[in-house]
Write a protein that holds these residues in place. Structure first.
Motif, PDB file in Angstrom:
ATOM      1  N   SER A   1       0.861  -1.182   0.000  1.00 53.50           N
ATOM      2  CA  SER A   1       0.000   0.000   0.000  1.00 53.50           C
ATOM      3  C   SER A   1       0.896   1.230   0.000  1.00 53.50           C
ATOM      4  O   SER A   1       1.778   1.351   0.861  1.00 53.50           O
ATOM      5  N   THR A   2       0.667   2.103  -0.984  1.00 57.10           N
ATOM      6  CA  THR A   2       1.383   3.375  -1.064  1.00 57.10           C
ATOM      7  C   THR A   2       0.341   4.480  -1.152  1.00 57.10           C
ATOM      8  O   THR A   2      -0.862   4.216  -1.249  1.00 57.10           O
ATOM      9  N   VAL A   3       0.808   5.726  -1.155  1.00 51.95           N
ATOM     10  CA  VAL A   3      -0.101   6.867  -1.224  1.00 51.95           C
ATOM     11  C   VAL A   3       0.250   7.706  -2.449  1.00 51.95           C
ATOM     12  O   VAL A   3       1.402   8.100  -2.631  1.00 51.95           O
ATOM     13  N   ARG A   4      -0.758   7.964  -3.272  1.00 49.10           N
ATOM     14  CA  ARG A   4      -0.566   8.796  -4.464  1.00 49.10           C
ATOM     15  C   ARG A   4      -0.300  10.242  -4.047  1.00 49.10           C
ATOM     16  O   ARG A   4      -0.666  10.645  -2.936  1.00 49.10           O
ATOM     17  N   PRO A   5       0.306  11.028  -4.930  1.00 52.90           N
ATOM     18  CA  PRO A   5       0.566  12.435  -4.589  1.00 52.90           C
ATOM     19  C   PRO A   5      -0.676  13.219  -4.176  1.00 52.90           C
ATOM     20  O   PRO A   5      -0.585  14.144  -3.370  1.00 52.90           O
TER      21      PRO A   5
ATOM     22  N   PRO B   1      -5.116   6.257  -1.804  1.00 53.74           N
ATOM     23  CA  PRO B   1      -4.309   5.048  -1.617  1.00 53.74           C
ATOM     24  C   PRO B   1      -4.139   4.278  -2.921  1.00 53.74           C
ATOM     25  O   PRO B   1      -4.946   4.393  -3.849  1.00 53.74           O
ATOM     26  N   HIS B   2      -3.089   3.483  -2.961  1.00 56.67           N
ATOM     27  CA  HIS B   2      -2.839   2.567  -4.073  1.00 56.67           C
ATOM     28  C   HIS B   2      -2.362   1.252  -3.467  1.00 56.67           C
ATOM     29  O   HIS B   2      -1.452   1.242  -2.638  1.00 56.67           O
ATOM     30  N   VAL B   3      -2.994   0.150  -3.851  1.00 56.62           N
ATOM     31  CA  VAL B   3      -2.644  -1.172  -3.324  1.00 56.62           C
ATOM     32  C   VAL B   3      -2.453  -2.115  -4.502  1.00 56.62           C
ATOM     33  O   VAL B   3      -3.269  -2.119  -5.437  1.00 56.62           O
ATOM     34  N   THR B   4      -1.388  -2.921  -4.433  1.00 57.97           N
ATOM     35  CA  THR B   4      -1.128  -3.883  -5.499  1.00 57.97           C
ATOM     36  C   THR B   4      -0.341  -5.066  -4.946  1.00 57.97           C
ATOM     37  O   THR B   4       0.417  -4.911  -3.995  1.00 57.97           O
TER      38      THR B   4
ATOM     39  N   ASN C   1       6.200  10.139  -1.336  1.00 56.69           N
ATOM     40  CA  ASN C   1       5.909   9.657   0.015  1.00 56.69           C
ATOM     41  C   ASN C   1       6.421   8.221   0.140  1.00 56.69           C
ATOM     42  O   ASN C   1       5.782   7.289  -0.343  1.00 56.69           O
ATOM     43  N   PRO C   2       7.561   8.027   0.818  1.00 61.46           N
ATOM     44  CA  PRO C   2       8.140   6.683   0.908  1.00 61.46           C
ATOM     45  C   PRO C   2       7.509   5.786   1.974  1.00 61.46           C
ATOM     46  O   PRO C   2       7.921   4.636   2.118  1.00 61.46           O
TER      47      PRO C   2
ATOM     48  N   ALA D   1       6.137   3.142  -7.785  1.00 65.50           N
ATOM     49  CA  ALA D   1       7.429   3.845  -7.814  1.00 65.50           C
ATOM     50  C   ALA D   1       7.214   5.353  -7.855  1.00 65.50           C
ATOM     51  O   ALA D   1       7.914   6.103  -7.157  1.00 65.50           O
ATOM     52  N   ARG D   2       6.258   5.791  -8.628  1.00 65.00           N
ATOM     53  CA  ARG D   2       5.973   7.236  -8.689  1.00 65.00           C
ATOM     54  C   ARG D   2       5.430   7.733  -7.357  1.00 65.00           C
ATOM     55  O   ARG D   2       5.761   8.832  -6.916  1.00 65.00           O
TER      56      ARG D   2
END
Length: 170
Positions: free
Chosen positions: A40-44, A48-51, A79-80, A73-74
């Motif tokens: 789970s990452t966070v878009r600018p 949220p983005h999960v894959t 936001n790391p 990656a983007r």
């Protein structure tokens, strides 16, 4: 290498009466054996983005790879902070959630060791070469990231319990 021992506690609100904290080694084993890990990452813009992806557990951290132009990656450029989730087979085991910060691994020697780990853990179809600080395969290149745990949660089913492991200063 020194083994880091986390501070461990069990949250009695989320388990059966008398449930105790699970040992950190059990969580490490689940991370080491994971077939699929969800990131789970966070878009600018804050969404949220999960894959799903493959990971390897080495030297006290989860490692993953992704193409430089992929969404995750983007997202990491701005936001790391990440959450990595591993689920155990139905009916038993320990589901594990790792909170941490993704740090790029670009040292070719370290990458060669990780490439060998990917192949050992996931089979010959996951064989990577290393060049210019990245993995390379017939489909292109992939950046490699390391996530050392900051906080990890373990959700056991039998007996039901929630264990928290915290790393770093108290």
């Amino acid at each position: 290498m020194t083994t880091i021992v986390p501070r461990t506690d069990v949250d009695v609100r989320y388990g059966e009466p008398g449930a105790t904290a699970r040992p950190w080694e059990e969580a490490e084993d689940a991370l080491r054996r994971a077939q699929i890990t969800w990131i789970s990452t966070v878009r600018p813009d804050g969404r949220p983005h999960v894959t799903p992806l493959l990971t390897v557990w080495r030297d006290g951290a989860l490692h993953f790879c992704t193409g430089a132009h992929e969404r995750k990656a983007r997202n990491l450029e701005t936001n790391p902070a990440v959450v990595l989730t591993v689920s155990s087979p139905a009916g038993g085991g320990l589901d594990v959630v790792v909170e941490g910060v993704a740090e790029r691994v670009a040292d070719d020697d370290r990458l060669r060791g990780l490439a060998a780990a990917w192949e050992a853990d996931h089979g010959p179809e996951w064989r990577f070469e290393v060049a210019d600080g990245a993995f390379v395969d017939p489909y292109g290149g992939a950046l490699v990231f390391r996530v050392a745990p900051v906080t990890v949660f373990g959700f056991a089913r039998s007996p039901a319990s929630q264990t928290r492991w915290r790393f770093g200063p108290a």
